[in-house]
Design an enzyme around this catalytic site. Sequence first.
Site, mmCIF file in Angstrom:
data_model
loop_
_atom_site.group_PDB
_atom_site.id
_atom_site.type_symbol
_atom_site.label_atom_id
_atom_site.label_comp_id
_atom_site.label_asym_id
_atom_site.label_seq_id
_atom_site.Cartn_x
_atom_site.Cartn_y
_atom_site.Cartn_z
ATOM 1 N N CYS A 101 0.446 -1.256 0.244
ATOM 2 C CA CYS A 101 -0.150 0.068 -0.094
ATOM 3 C C CYS A 101 0.456 0.965 -0.289
ATOM 4 O O CYS A 101 0.133 2.083 -0.789
ATOM 5 C CB CYS A 101 -0.517 0.287 1.407
ATOM 6 S SG CYS A 101 -2.134 1.836 1.859
ATOM 7 N N CYS A 197 -3.597 -2.562 6.204
ATOM 8 C CA CYS A 197 -4.451 -1.041 5.746
ATOM 9 C C CYS A 197 -5.905 -0.791 4.903
ATOM 10 O O CYS A 197 -5.984 -1.548 4.590
ATOM 11 C CB CYS A 197 -3.480 -0.653 4.972
ATOM 12 S SG CYS A 197 -2.689 0.486 4.095
#
Length: 362
Positions: A101, A197
Amino acid sequence: MATDNKIIVGLSGGVDSSVAAFLLLEKGYEVEALFMKNWDEDDDDEYCSASQDLADAQQVADQLGIKLHTVNFSHEYWEDVFEHFLSEHKKGRTPNPDVLCNQKIKFKAFLDYAKDLGAKKIATGHYARIAEENGKFLLKSGLDGNKDQSYFLHLLNQEQLSQSLFPLGEINKQEVRKIAKNNDFLNADKKDSTGICFIGERPFSEFLTTFLPKEKGDIIDQNGAFIKHHDGLPFYTIGQRKGLEIGGGFSISPEPWFVADKILESNKIIVVQGDHPLLYHNSLIADDIHWVDSPPKSSFNCSAKIRYRQDSQKCDVSLNDDQTIKVDFNESQRAITPGQSVVFYDGDICLGGSVIKSKSNE
């Protein structure tokens, strides 16, 4: 048109990014902020905090007198991060989506978007540092050892580091909250986000069953004796204790059970009790290698982490002809987990990292 003084801060609604924006204003930068939504959950989902986070980010931006942009990167997150996450779980590995991410979303999609807004650089609330030496950019550990996030940033490259700022790298979390309280930020005492995330606090197995089917198999002990059925390899990870639900009757020992290995070919999980030797290995093979700067030309000694918050462990790194690397640790490591990242350090300098492929005691 980009200016050297314009910085776009990734403002999440949390205290870290809020203080990062404040510190940049204090240094005289022209600061704007960007709130990223990267997961298309419904805002009435019991685990979703996106709407509240946006409200918090807007209030901080208003308080600081800076413009807040909003963008939805959920498509990019799905294609560049989440599909890989599911693919790895299907292979019986345990991926770390936060690492990908950062590389694909926060320091690529966000960076590109910020450039379109006329910014020269972006900033985030990560606890890490960037230093420039002889025209090269170094990724260094944050000074707060308890919060250092360089582990999650090891996939960044020279271009990304050259266009990024980490205002919190030189201070600790206690000081961050103090700054927030002194400036009456509403989120000064807001709990830090944890978990995957942009997926939030929801139970992991419950979340994963939405995307991966359950495929029952056997849980066995180190001698091959059947204990119970499991729901599917993706729902377990090496070293796991919680959620095994192995009751009495399987052993006279009261020690807890842990996942020691996952066998993809036979869909079996091996469990052991206590601090068992099968949980420890002194070497690993890794692939998908990334170096922050130039790759090393030969084998070398350094230190490494096989998980976040672990103390750096001394090791020898050998470069193999098949584009993999072998890491031999000075001391055996507990719960080396395929799919996770092994990240290399020279003192406080993060050299890069690789994805753990297998473990051994060679």
